[in-house]
Scaffold this motif. Structure first.
Motif, short mmCIF file in Angstrom:
data_model
loop_
_atom_site.label_atom_id
_atom_site.label_comp_id
_atom_site.label_asym_id
_atom_site.label_seq_id
_atom_site.Cartn_x
_atom_site.Cartn_y
_atom_site.Cartn_z
N THR A 13 0.95 -1.31 -0.03
CA THR A 13 -0.06 0.09 -0.17
C THR A 13 0.74 1.13 0.09
O THR A 13 0.32 2.29 -0.18
N ASP A 14 2.02 1.06 0.32
CA ASP A 14 2.97 2.34 -0.16
C ASP A 14 4.40 2.00 -0.63
O ASP A 14 5.25 1.15 -0.33
N GLY A 15 4.35 2.28 -1.99
CA GLY A 15 5.07 1.85 -3.12
C GLY A 15 6.46 2.21 -2.85
O GLY A 15 7.62 1.63 -2.92
N ARG A 16 6.77 3.50 -1.87
CA ARG A 16 7.95 3.76 -1.73
C ARG A 16 8.86 2.89 -0.83
O ARG A 16 10.06 2.83 -0.90
N LYS A 17 8.19 1.78 -0.05
CA LYS A 17 8.80 1.03 0.55
C LYS A 17 9.10 -0.21 -0.04
O LYS A 17 9.55 -1.20 0.42
N PHE A 18 8.57 -0.39 -1.40
CA PHE A 18 8.61 -1.60 -2.17
C PHE A 18 10.05 -2.16 -2.59
O PHE A 18 10.44 -1.10 -3.47
N HIS A 19 10.32 -3.17 -2.50
CA HIS A 19 11.70 -3.70 -3.18
C HIS A 19 11.25 -5.11 -3.52
O HIS A 19 11.05 -5.91 -2.64
N LEU A 20 11.51 -5.66 -4.78
CA LEU A 20 11.23 -6.98 -5.06
C LEU A 20 12.16 -7.84 -4.36
O LEU A 20 11.26 -9.03 -4.18
N LYS A 21 12.99 -7.54 -3.93
CA LYS A 21 13.94 -8.71 -3.37
C LYS A 21 13.30 -8.91 -1.97
O LYS A 21 13.56 -9.99 -1.48
N ASP A 22 12.44 -8.12 -1.59
CA ASP A 22 11.74 -8.38 -0.28
C ASP A 22 10.65 -9.54 -0.43
O ASP A 22 10.10 -10.12 0.52
N PHE A 23 10.45 -9.86 -1.66
CA PHE A 23 9.39 -10.82 -2.03
C PHE A 23 9.81 -11.81 -2.68
O PHE A 23 10.85 -11.89 -3.34
N SER A 24 9.26 -13.08 -2.56
CA SER A 24 9.51 -14.47 -3.07
C SER A 24 8.64 -14.93 -4.19
O SER A 24 7.44 -14.59 -4.23
N THR A 25 9.05 -15.75 -5.02
CA THR A 25 8.16 -16.46 -6.22
C THR A 25 7.65 -17.66 -5.50
O THR A 25 6.69 -18.23 -6.11
N ALA A 26 8.15 -18.04 -4.56
CA ALA A 26 7.58 -19.24 -3.73
C ALA A 26 7.59 -19.08 -2.32
O ALA A 26 8.64 -18.68 -1.58
N VAL A 27 6.43 -19.76 -1.65
CA VAL A 27 6.21 -19.54 -0.33
C VAL A 27 5.59 -20.73 0.25
O VAL A 27 5.29 -21.70 -0.52
N ASP A 28 5.68 -20.99 1.28
CA ASP A 28 4.94 -22.22 1.96
C ASP A 28 3.46 -22.32 1.68
O ASP A 28 2.61 -21.02 1.81
N PRO A 29 2.83 -23.10 1.02
CA PRO A 29 1.49 -22.97 0.45
C PRO A 29 0.50 -22.98 1.73
O PRO A 29 0.70 -23.37 2.69
N PHE A 30 -0.62 -22.48 1.31
CA PHE A 30 -1.86 -22.08 2.22
C PHE A 30 -2.71 -23.42 2.15
O PHE A 30 -3.90 -23.39 2.64
N TYR A 31 -2.30 -24.50 1.63
CA TYR A 31 -3.07 -25.81 1.49
C TYR A 31 -2.01 -26.85 1.81
O TYR A 31 -1.04 -26.98 1.39
N ALA A 32 -2.89 -27.94 2.41
CA ALA A 32 -1.95 -29.33 2.86
C ALA A 32 -1.91 -30.07 1.59
O ALA A 32 -1.00 -30.84 1.33
N ASP A 33 -3.06 -30.17 0.86
CA ASP A 33 -3.15 -31.08 -0.24
C ASP A 33 -4.30 -30.84 -1.05
O ASP A 33 -4.72 -29.60 -0.89
N LYS A 34 -4.56 -31.34 -2.38
CA LYS A 34 -5.56 -30.86 -3.32
C LYS A 34 -6.73 -30.83 -2.98
O LYS A 34 -7.44 -29.86 -3.27
N THR A 35 -7.26 -31.80 -1.85
CA THR A 35 -8.45 -31.68 -1.34
C THR A 35 -8.83 -30.32 -0.61
O THR A 35 -9.63 -29.50 -0.75
N GLU A 36 -7.86 -30.14 0.21
CA GLU A 36 -7.96 -28.92 0.88
C GLU A 36 -7.80 -27.44 0.09
O GLU A 36 -8.76 -26.58 0.23
#
Ligand code: ATP
Ligand code: MG
Length: 289
Positions: A11-34
């Motif tokens: 919400t504040d672009g001035r503080k944004f640096h792409l290096k602080d973000f990742s293309t992969a994180v721990d998923p929010f689901y355990a398996d396909k069903t969830e």
């Protein structure tokens, strides 16, 4: 698991640096069903909110999707849209500008396709291309015959300012804007492009241009970073969505849309007194026969 799209919101672009973000994180689901259950729940709630947005007819929602090729824009649109009522929802795709579009300001063609009050519109690419692909390849601007002939720093600063002013104007008019950058790694893109070659049903999706643009990966990342830095604000935030995992990206996008709709505090309009009287009269008549 609770999906927390706020983690990826800027919400504040001035503080944004792409290096602080990742293309992969721990998923929010355990398996396909969830994953399926969570997506379904989000889509049902979204549909409920959309009904209120449409009935109120006062506000609208503009969803902007930007990404490198093969990042999953099409799949995200397909899944997210499947939860919405087609009446009151549209997708608009932006390709290379036409000869007519080039004769106007870069914001003109978007204006024609904005959501009406009550509507949700998804921009599959958008006026951000004019500070992304155009920033990486300024030579494409030659055909536009612009008054500016030099595409230096001030030219881009002016474009960012135009975008900020435009979004502020829309926001004052009741359009909520949320913008997604589906962030994939160069390696993940390589695997997906290869898959498009190896899978005959996906051959049609691959063009030579997609391959050529990979050479400019760093320049594109730089352009994305600058675009987000210059245009993320509370009224029109960006989400830098880790998108190496398509399912997780869809969960994050659907959560962000749902939270935005909820923040709008929508409710079905109360009937006015005269309308309530009409309803009562109609009830009596219909109950008679
Ligand atoms: P698909 O998933 O089908 O490939 P796509 O959005 O990539 O969808 P394409 O026809 O492959 O569609 O590509 C559209 C192209 O148009 C992109 O390369 C994009 O950079 C380009 N484009 C969009 N807007 C502009 C613009 N304002 N100026 C120059 N090029 C643009
Ligand atoms: Mg393409």
């Amino acid at each position: 698991m609770i999906i927390d799209s706020n983690k990826f919101r800027i919400t504040d672009g001035r503080k944004f640096h792409l290096k602080d973000f990742s293309t992969a994180v721990d998923p929010f689901y355990a398996d396909k069903t969830e994953y399926k259950t969570q997506l379904k729940e989000n889509l049902e709630e979204m549909s409920d909110q959309q009904g209120k947005l449409y009935a109120t007819g006062k506000f609208s929602l503009l969803i902007i999707l930007q990404a490198m090729d093969a990042a999953g824009k099409d799949g995200t649109i397909k899944h997210v849209m499947s939860g919405l009522n087609p009446q009151g929802c549209r997708v608009e795709s932006f390709k290379q500008p036409s000869a007519l579009e080039l004769k106007h300001s870069f914001l003109w063609r978007s204006t024609l396709r904005l959501p009406q009050r009550g509507e949700i519109v998804i921009f599959n690419r958008s006026y951000y291309e004019d500070v992304l692909v155009a920033r990486v390849h300024p030579e494409i601007l030659d055909v536009a015959n612009l008054p500016d002939t030099k595409f230096g720093r001030s030219f881009w600063e002016n474009r960012y300012k135009a975008i900020r002013d435009y979004e502020q104007h829309l926001s004052r008019n009741g359009t909520r804007i949320i913008k997604f950058f589906l962030y994939i790694s160069k390696e993940e893109q390589r695997l997906r492009l290869l898959d498009r070659i190896n899978n005959p049903e996906k051959n049609w999706k691959l063009s030579l241009n997609d391959f050529e643009e990979r050479k400019y990966w760093d320049e594109y990342m730089n352009a994305f970073e600058k675009a987000i830095q210059n245009s993320a604000c509370p009224a029109s935030p960006w989400y830098c969505v880790p998108a190496d995992d398509k399912k997780n990206a869809r969960l994050i996008v659907s959560d962000a849309i749902l939270q935005t709709l909820k923040d709008m505090k929508l409710s079905y309009p109360e009937p006015t007194l005269s309308h309530a009287n009409v309803l009562e009269m109609l009830r009596e008549k219909l109950e008679e026969n």
